[in-house]
Design a protein around this motif. Structure first.
Motif: not given
Length: 261
Positions: A28-40
């Motif tokens: 977020r600080r870098a200007g992106g939008r994080p998306l959490r990815i997990r096996p489930s």
């Protein structure tokens, strides 16, 4: 693409919450939008503009054609001076709790995560997405591209101190002329260390970006092709270090240039 590129951040199903928080903050600080990815909760690469492969459980040796080796005697921080040892004893309960919170390791290899991330690496490469590998993430990228790992590192620390700390106590040398050097600066760089494995055979097409004094590869990159950097340390846990944040800024900037047409 939106003004804020979507950056997938991988992790385990169990644990890894602190790693996700810190990585999401850095994105977020870098200007992106994080998306959490997990096996489930996997994600389609088509939804992503960039990918971060996070730290965690050891990569299964079956992925690079080896059997699991018995774990030797645990490494110790024998290089610490007297005053560091004293401070360590005083702060041990606090640091032990902090390390437990920040670690993403839970037991043995995570086969479901190995399979998910192995697939994501191949699909991200095919789509030309920029990738940042952190600790285990760097190791898995190297394996997926044909390299191998040292399963244990005890022998490498017979003459050098073995540092395990979320604080920037390990000195690595950034190789001049590399992309990493352009981001972090060449020469000495102080980083943290939570790993117990490292790269053995470097995958074809990858170059060394940083090394430890005992020869252990601490960073790698792809000189030609899409943006691809791996670091053995955890830059997400060093938000106070501007030069470490540069890794996330560069990843997000590379994600902005992805051509989906």
């Amino acid at each position: 693409m939106s003004a804020r590129p979507v950056i997938g951040v991988t992790g385990p199903d169990r644990g890894g919450l602190a790693a996700w928080w810190f990585s999401a903050l850095a994105v977020r600080r870098a200007g992106g939008r994080p998306l959490r990815i997990r096996p489930s909760r996997p994600a389609d690469v088509a939804r992503l503009d960039g990918l971060i492969l996070g730290g965690g459980a050891d990569v299964s040796p079956r992925l690079y054609g080896q059997h699991k080796q018995p774990r030797p005697e645990r490494m110790t921080d024998r290089g610490a001076s007297g005053w560091r040892r004293l401070i360590g004893l005083v702060l041990f309960p606090l640091m032990a709790g902090l390390r437990r919170l920040l670690t993403t390791k839970r037991g043995g290899p995570d086969r479901a995560r190995d399979e998910l991330e192995y697939r994501l690496i191949g699909e991200a490469q095919e789509a030309g997405l920029p990738m940042l590998g952190i600790c285990r993430g760097m190791q898995l990228i190297n394996v997926a591209l044909g390299g191998s790992l040292h399963q244990h590192l005890v022998g490498f620390y017979d003459e050098y101190p073995a540092i395990r700390s979320v604080l920037p106590r390990k000195r690595v040398v950034i190789e001049d002329g590399t992309r990493i050097a352009r981001l972090l600066g060449a020469g000495d760089c102080w980083v943290n260390a939570l790993h117990s494995q490292a790269i053995d055979k470097l995958a074809a097409g990858m170059t060394v970006g940083a090394v430890e004094s005992n020869g252990i590869i601490q960073a790698m990159e792809c000189a030609d092709g899409p943006w691809l950097i791996g670091v053995q340390w955890h830059p997400e846990y060093l938000p106070q270090r501007r030069r470490q944040q540069a890794l996330f800024r560069s990843l997000v900037e590379a994600a902005r240039t992805i051509d989906r047409s």
